[in-house]
Design a protein around this motif. Structure first.
Motif, PDB file in Angstrom:
ATOM      1  N   LEU A  46       7.466 -16.291  -7.141  1.00  0.00           N
ATOM      2  CA  LEU A  46       6.790 -15.315  -6.290  1.00  0.00           C
ATOM      3  C   LEU A  46       6.839 -15.750  -4.829  1.00  0.00           C
ATOM      4  N   MET A  47       6.653 -17.038  -4.586  1.00  0.00           N
ATOM      5  CA  MET A  47       6.718 -17.564  -3.219  1.00  0.00           C
ATOM      6  C   MET A  47       8.116 -17.385  -2.645  1.00  0.00           C
ATOM      7  N   VAL A  48       9.129 -17.598  -3.467  1.00  0.00           N
ATOM      8  CA  VAL A  48      10.511 -17.377  -3.038  1.00  0.00           C
ATOM      9  C   VAL A  48      10.711 -15.928  -2.618  1.00  0.00           C
ATOM     10  N   ASN A  49      10.175 -15.010  -3.419  1.00  0.00           N
ATOM     11  CA  ASN A  49      10.300 -13.589  -3.097  1.00  0.00           C
ATOM     12  C   ASN A  49       9.618 -13.252  -1.774  1.00  0.00           C
ATOM     13  N   ILE A  50       8.446 -13.844  -1.528  1.00  0.00           N
ATOM     14  CA  ILE A  50       7.720 -13.583  -0.285  1.00  0.00           C
ATOM     15  C   ILE A  50       8.516 -14.089   0.916  1.00  0.00           C
ATOM     16  N   CYS A  51       8.968 -15.338   0.836  1.00  0.00           N
ATOM     17  CA  CYS A  51       9.719 -15.923   1.957  1.00  0.00           C
ATOM     18  C   CYS A  51      11.048 -15.203   2.164  1.00  0.00           C
ATOM     19  N   GLY A  52      11.698 -14.837   1.071  1.00  0.00           N
ATOM     20  CA  GLY A  52      12.974 -14.113   1.176  1.00  0.00           C
ATOM     21  C   GLY A  52      12.804 -12.758   1.840  1.00  0.00           C
ATOM     22  N   LEU A  53      11.723 -12.085   1.499  1.00  0.00           N
ATOM     23  CA  LEU A  53      11.440 -10.779   2.111  1.00  0.00           C
ATOM     24  C   LEU A  53      11.255 -10.922   3.618  1.00  0.00           C
ATOM     25  N   VAL A  54      10.462 -11.899   4.028  1.00  0.00           N
ATOM     26  CA  VAL A  54      10.185 -12.085   5.458  1.00  0.00           C
ATOM     27  C   VAL A  54      11.443 -12.490   6.215  1.00  0.00           C
ATOM     28  N   SER A  55      12.190 -13.447   5.676  1.00  0.00           N
ATOM     29  CA  SER A  55      13.385 -13.931   6.384  1.00  0.00           C
ATOM     30  C   SER A  55      14.443 -12.842   6.510  1.00  0.00           C
ATOM     31  N   SER A  56      14.680 -12.100   5.436  1.00  0.00           N
ATOM     32  CA  SER A  56      15.691 -11.036   5.494  1.00  0.00           C
ATOM     33  C   SER A  56      15.270  -9.918   6.432  1.00  0.00           C
ATOM     34  N   LEU A  57      13.971  -9.636   6.466  1.00  0.00           N
ATOM     35  CA  LEU A  57      13.466  -8.594   7.364  1.00  0.00           C
ATOM     36  C   LEU A  57      13.697  -8.992   8.818  1.00  0.00           C
ATOM     37  N   LEU A  58      13.472 -10.259   9.141  1.00  0.00           N
ATOM     38  CA  LEU A  58      13.683 -10.738  10.506  1.00  0.00           C
ATOM     39  C   LEU A  58      15.172 -10.760  10.867  1.00  0.00           C
ATOM     40  N   ILE A  59      15.999 -11.205   9.933  1.00  0.00           N
ATOM     41  CA  ILE A  59      17.440 -11.285  10.197  1.00  0.00           C
ATOM     42  C   ILE A  59      18.059  -9.899  10.319  1.00  0.00           C
ATOM     43  N   MET A  60      17.539  -8.938   9.567  1.00  0.00           N
ATOM     44  CA  MET A  60      18.118  -7.592   9.531  1.00  0.00           C
ATOM     45  C   MET A  60      18.203  -6.981  10.926  1.00  0.00           C
ATOM     46  N   SER A  61      17.205  -7.224  11.753  1.00  0.00           N
ATOM     47  CA  SER A  61      17.226  -6.658  13.100  1.00  0.00           C
ATOM     48  C   SER A  61      18.326  -7.277  13.957  1.00  0.00           C
ATOM     49  N   ARG A  62      18.780  -8.475  13.585  1.00  0.00           N
ATOM     50  CA  ARG A  62      19.804  -9.172  14.362  1.00  0.00           C
ATOM     51  C   ARG A  62      21.215  -8.757  13.954  1.00  0.00           C
ATOM     52  N   VAL A  63      21.374  -8.197  12.746  1.00  0.00           N
ATOM     53  CA  VAL A  63      22.718  -7.885  12.233  1.00  0.00           C
ATOM     54  C   VAL A  63      22.859  -6.394  11.937  1.00  0.00           C
ATOM     55  N   TRP A  64      21.995  -5.589  12.517  1.00  0.00           N
ATOM     56  CA  TRP A  64      21.903  -4.169  12.175  1.00  0.00           C
ATOM     57  C   TRP A  64      23.253  -3.458  12.288  1.00  0.00           C
ATOM     58  N   ARG A  65      24.024  -3.760  13.321  1.00  0.00           N
ATOM     59  CA  ARG A  65      25.280  -3.040  13.572  1.00  0.00           C
ATOM     60  C   ARG A  65      26.342  -3.322  12.516  1.00  0.00           C
ATOM     61  N   ASP A  66      26.215  -4.434  11.799  1.00  0.00           N
ATOM     62  CA  ASP A  66      27.220  -4.802  10.805  1.00  0.00           C
ATOM     63  C   ASP A  66      26.865  -4.365   9.389  1.00  0.00           C
ATOM     64  N   ILE A  67      25.708  -3.738   9.206  1.00  0.00           N
ATOM     65  CA  ILE A  67      25.278  -3.341   7.857  1.00  0.00           C
ATOM     66  C   ILE A  67      26.106  -2.158   7.357  1.00  0.00           C
ATOM     67  N   ASP A  68      26.610  -2.268   6.131  1.00  0.00           N
ATOM     68  CA  ASP A  68      27.331  -1.186   5.464  1.00  0.00           C
ATOM     69  C   ASP A  68      26.320  -0.448   4.589  1.00  0.00           C
ATOM     70  N   TRP A  69      25.814   0.669   5.085  1.00  0.00           N
ATOM     71  CA  TRP A  69      24.717   1.349   4.391  1.00  0.00           C
ATOM     72  C   TRP A  69      25.169   2.021   3.105  1.00  0.00           C
ATOM     73  N   SER A  70      26.427   2.437   3.031  1.00  0.00           N
ATOM     74  CA  SER A  70      26.939   2.984   1.787  1.00  0.00           C
ATOM     75  C   SER A  70      26.952   1.916   0.694  1.00  0.00           C
ATOM     76  N   MET A  71      27.431   0.726   1.054  1.00  0.00           N
ATOM     77  CA  MET A  71      27.435  -0.390   0.109  1.00  0.00           C
ATOM     78  C   MET A  71      26.003  -0.760  -0.283  1.00  0.00           C
ATOM     79  N   TYR A  72      25.107  -0.738   0.679  1.00  0.00           N
ATOM     80  CA  TYR A  72      23.701  -1.044   0.408  1.00  0.00           C
ATOM     81  C   TYR A  72      23.131  -0.122  -0.668  1.00  0.00           C
ATOM     82  N   ARG A  73      23.405   1.169  -0.563  1.00  0.00           N
ATOM     83  CA  ARG A  73      22.857   2.121  -1.533  1.00  0.00           C
ATOM     84  C   ARG A  73      23.381   1.850  -2.935  1.00  0.00           C
TER      85      ARG A  73
END
Length: 248
Positions: A46-73
């Motif tokens: 559960l702690m891993v899930n919490i930390c992973g959620l926070v870290s990915s949320l912070l990183i996402m704003s830094r790599v937004w332009r490279d996200i493949d949203w079709s692949m994400y879905r």
């Protein structure tokens, strides 16, 4: 929790955040073994899930332009479908057999993918994406490790490192959020017993690790980051397998 154990947790989180920023994954793979040992199987995941959620949320704003949203879905929708029942299984079933199964499956899958990568075989179409997302949802909910499944797909699909790393961030945010909500609804007592000041330190380590990873990333090529992904995935799967066998 003693001060010494808390320091171990914080150092692991800092290193995991560095790996997450550089390679796109690695947070759960690196810190999961330590947190499971210190906090127990259910609390550690559960702690891993919490930390992973926070870290990915912070990183996402830094790599937004490279996200493949079709692949994400194609990855996220099957992962969500798998996460809810897998989270229920993780709450009520013994953790050790689940860790052994997850670790063994991931090791075999990674080995096969590395072998097939040397051939002309290449995954195409949407079905492999959905299978990778579904499998990742299961392994994330049960063992806190969702990266190896999508790493296998990325290797066989020849998915370039930069969009791969970027797209995994909203994917991990989604799967972690669903897993956390499911587990806490079923068993609120799983929440790690940290004091408020300890949670603040956890947040500081995540932010500091992401910042350090961003600075280090300038000196690391995409092929080196890809190699790090594979190595980290192997280490995480092997650790889950060994830990599960030890607990049986």
């Amino acid at each position: 929790m003693t001060t010494g154990l808390l320091i171990v947790v914080l150092v692991a989180i800092f290193i995991g955040a560095i790996a997450q920023r550089i390679a796109g994954l690695g947070f759960a793979l690196l810190i999961s073994p330590f947190l499971v040992i210190i906090l127990g199987s259910h609390g550690g995941v559960l702690m891993v899930n919490i930390c992973g959620l926070v870290s990915s949320l912070l990183i996402m704003s830094r790599v937004w332009r490279d996200i493949d949203w079709s692949m994400y879905r194609w990855l996220a929708i099957p992962a969500v479908c798998a996460s809810v029942p897998a989270s229920a299984a993780a709450v009520f079933l013994p953790a050790a057999p689940l860790a052994v199964t997850v670790g063994a499956v991931v090791l075999v899958a990674l080995s096969i993918s590395l072998f097939l990568q040397r051939t002309s075989i290449q995954l195409t179409g949407n079905t492999p994406k959905a299978v990778a997302g579904f499998t990742s949802g299961i392994t994330n909910a049960m063992a806190g490790v969702g990266g190896p499944a999508v790493s296998v797909y990325a290797l066989l699909a020849r998915w370039p490192q930069r969009p791969f790393a970027a797209t995994l961030q909203p994917f991990f945010v989604t799967t972690a959020a669903v897993t956390l909500a499911s587990k806490l609804i079923l068993d609120p007592g799983q929440m790690p017993p940290f004091q408020p000041w300890a949670w603040v330190l956890v947040g500081v380590m995540i932010v500091g690790g992401i910042y350090a990873g961003e600075k280090l990333q300038r000196f690391i090529r995409d092929d080196q980051a890809r190699l790090a992904v594979v190595v980290i995935a192997f280490i995480g799967a092997a650790t889950a397998l060994v830990k599960g066998l030890y607990d049986l």
